[in-house]
Enzyme design. Structure first.
Site, short mmCIF file in Angstrom:
data_model
loop_
_atom_site.label_atom_id
_atom_site.label_comp_id
_atom_site.label_asym_id
_atom_site.label_seq_id
_atom_site.Cartn_x
_atom_site.Cartn_y
_atom_site.Cartn_z
N THR A 118 58.50 -80.71 -113.94
CA THR A 118 59.03 -80.12 -112.54
C THR A 118 59.59 -81.21 -111.76
O THR A 118 60.55 -81.16 -111.73
CB THR A 118 57.55 -79.85 -111.89
N LYS A 133 53.43 -83.89 -118.65
CA LYS A 133 54.19 -83.90 -117.37
C LYS A 133 53.22 -84.07 -116.17
O LYS A 133 52.05 -83.79 -116.30
CB LYS A 133 54.81 -82.38 -117.26
N ASN A 168 58.05 -83.49 -101.02
CA ASN A 168 57.16 -82.62 -100.42
C ASN A 168 57.37 -81.63 -99.51
O ASN A 168 56.89 -80.30 -99.46
CB ASN A 168 55.56 -83.13 -100.76
N THR A 211 61.89 -75.29 -101.50
CA THR A 211 63.40 -74.99 -100.91
C THR A 211 64.07 -76.08 -101.74
O THR A 211 65.48 -75.55 -101.89
CB THR A 211 63.41 -74.95 -99.60
N THR A 237 48.20 -82.77 -111.32
CA THR A 237 49.09 -81.37 -111.81
C THR A 237 49.81 -81.67 -112.97
O THR A 237 51.05 -82.29 -112.81
CB THR A 237 50.33 -81.33 -110.46
N GLU A 250 55.74 -89.14 -107.35
CA GLU A 250 56.62 -88.73 -106.41
C GLU A 250 57.23 -89.68 -105.52
O GLU A 250 56.34 -89.98 -104.80
CB GLU A 250 56.45 -87.15 -105.83
#
EC number: 2.3.1.35
Length: 406
Positions: free
Chosen positions: A152, A178, A401, A406, A189, A275
Site C-alpha cells: 500500500t 507488507k 496520512n 485522496t 497493518t 511511513e
C-alpha cells in the site's frame, strides 16, 4: 553458527509453490492483486489482529483456518474490505469461491486477505478480473510480483528465503510481507505470507508460528495504531519429503530458528519502511527479571511517540525513554536502570541508576545522526532480554496520512 542459510528468494523458493501479482484496477496503476498457490494441499496456521473491529476477510479466515489446512491465498491491496457489513463478508466469500473455481480446488482451502482503505466495499468486477489474471500468471518466479501486489504505502517489497537440512533433506522457508503505517505492537497493518516445503505436523506448525510472531511482528511499531486486517499465514506442503517434524525434537528447533529469522527479518523490514521514517530504531531491554518484563518495556519504548520524535530530532532525551519504561507495566527498580544510545558512531551512557549522568551532547548527537539507532535499557536485575523495532516520527508521516484517501 546458524543451522540455516539465507538465500535469494521468497514464497516460491520452497518446492511446490507458485505465485503471481497482477494489476486488476483496484488501485490507479500499480499491481494490486496477489495469488499464492500450493500444488499440494498444505498444513496451515495463521494469526490475526486482536482489534475488536475485524475486516471481513479476517472473520472468514478465522473460520477457515480451524481445520489447519489450505491450498491458496488470494489478496488484494487498495481496499481493506473492513467495516463493510454483510456485503463485505459475502464479497470475501466470493473471492474464495471464484479463486477455487479457477484453481479447481475446494473453496474452503482458499484463504482471503485485503489491505487498504477502510469502509469501502470491494469492486467485485475488478476482483474477478484480478483472480482470472492471477491464475493465468501463476509461476515459480511469481513471488516477487506477489510481494509487489500487496503493498500500500510501502516504498519497497519485503522478501526473504532460507534453506536448511532436516535429517539430510533440504528444506526451505520463504516469506513476503507488507506494512508501512498503522503499525503497532501486536502485529501491524500488515500482511505476512510464509511458505515452506517442510513436512511438519499441524500442532508443531501452529506452535512455531505463534511463538515466532510473538518475538517478531508483535515487537514492531511505527505509529501505535492497530489495524483491522493484520494477518500472518503460513503454509507447509511437505513436498521436500523430510521426516515429519514434531514438537520437542531437535528438528523442530532447527525449523523454529529458521522461521524466527524469517519473521524477524520481515518485521524489521516493515519497521524500516515506516511511513515518513528517516531512522530505524531498535530497543534492547537486557538483564530483566523475566522475559515478559523485557518485552513490556521494549515495546513501550519503541511505541512512544515522544521517543520517536526525539530520535527524529537527534535529541538524546533519555527522560522520555525511562518514562516509557515506567508506564510499561514491567517490574523493575528505577534505581537500577542504565540507558545507552548506540549506532555505528559509537556507544554512550545517558542514564545511570535511573538518573542523570554527565555525557557529551555532541557525541550523543553524532550517534543519533546515523540511520540505524539502538536504545539499550539495562535493568541490572536478571538474565532476560527482548528486542523491539520501530522508526522515528517525522513531518512526512503527517503528510502521508493527512491525505491517505485522496
Amino acid at each position: 553458527m546458524e543451522d540455516f542459510e539465507v538465500i535469494e528468494g521468497n514464497i516460491t523458493s520452497p518446492k511446490g509453490f507458485l505465485a503471481s501479482g497482477v494489476f486488476a484496477g483496484i488501485k490507479k496503476s500499480k499491481k494490486d492483486f496477489a495469488l499464492i498457490y500450493s500444488e499440494k494441499k498444505a498444513n496451515a496456521a495463521a494469526l490475526f489482529t486482536t482489534n475488536k473491529v475485524k475486516a471481513a476477510p479476517v472473520l472468514l479466515d478465522m473460520e477457515k483456518i480451524k481445520n489447519g489446512e489450505a491450498q491458496a491465498i488470494v489478496a488484494n491491496s487498495g481496499n481493506a474490505n473492513a467495516c463493510t457489513g454483510q456485503k463485505g463478508y459475502e464479497d470475501a466469500c466470493s473471492m474464495a469461491f471464484m479463486a477455487a473455481e479457477k484453481l479447481n480446488i475446494d473453496k474452503d482451502d482458499v484463504l482471503v486477505c485485503s489491505t487498504g482503505v477502510i469502509g469501502v466495499t470491494l469492486p467485485m468486477d475488478k476482483i474477478a478480473k484480478g483472480i482470472e489474471l492471477a491464475v493465468q500468471n501463476l509461476s515459480r518466479d511469481g513471488g516477487k510480483e506477489a510481494a509487489e501486489a500487496i503493498l500500500t504505502t510501502d516504498t519497497f517489497t519485503k522478501e526473504i528465503a532460507v534453506k536448511f537440512n532436516i535429517k539430510g533433506v533440504e528444506v526451505k522457508i520463504g516469506g513476503i510481507a507488507k506494512g508501512s503505517g498503522m503499525i503497532s505492537p501486536n502485529m501491524a497493518t500488515m500482511l505476512s505470507f510464509i511458505t515452506t516445503d517442510a513436512d511438519i505436523s499441524k500442532s508443531a506448525l501452529n506452535k512455531a508460528l505463534k511463538d515466532t510472531v510473538k518475538r517478531s511482528y508483535n515487537m514492531i511499531s511505527v505509529d501505535g495504531d492497530m489495524s483491522t486486517n493484520d494477518t500472518v499465514i503460513m503454509l507447509a506442503n511437505g513436498v521436500a519429503g523430510n521426516p515429519t517434524i514434531d514438537e520437542g525434537t531437535k528438528e523442530y528447533q532447527v525449523f523454529y530458528n529458521a522461521l524466527l529469522y524469517v519473521n524477524k527479518h520481515l518485521a524489521k523490514q516493515i519497521a524500516k519502511d515506516g511511513e515518513g521514517a528517516t531512522k530505524f530504531m531498535e530497543v534492547n531491554v537486557v538483564n530483566a527479571p523475566t522475559e515478559d518484563d523485557a518485552i513490556l518495556a521494549s515495546k513501550s519504548v519503541v511505541n512512544s511517540n515522544l521517543v520517536k520524535t526525539a530520535i527524529f530530532g537527534e535529541d538524546a532525551n533519555w527522560g522520555r525513554i525511562i518514562a516509557a519504561v515506567g508506564y510499561s507495566g514491567a517490574n523493575f527498580s528505577q534505581d537500577s536502570v542504565d540507558i545507552y544510545l548506540k549506532s555505528n558512531k559509537g556507544l554512550i551512557k545517558v542514564c545511570e541508576n535511573g538518573g542523570y549522568v554527565p555525557f557529551s551532547e555532541d557525541k550523543a548527537k553524532e550517534i543519533l545522526s546515523e540511520k540505524e539507532i539502538s536504545i539499550v535499557v539495562d535493568f541490572n536485575a536478571g538474565k532476560y532480554e527482548a528486542l523491539a523495532w520501530g522508526c522515528d516520527f517525522s513531518y512526512d508521516y503527517v503528510k502521508i496520512n493527512g491525505s491517505y484517501r485522496t
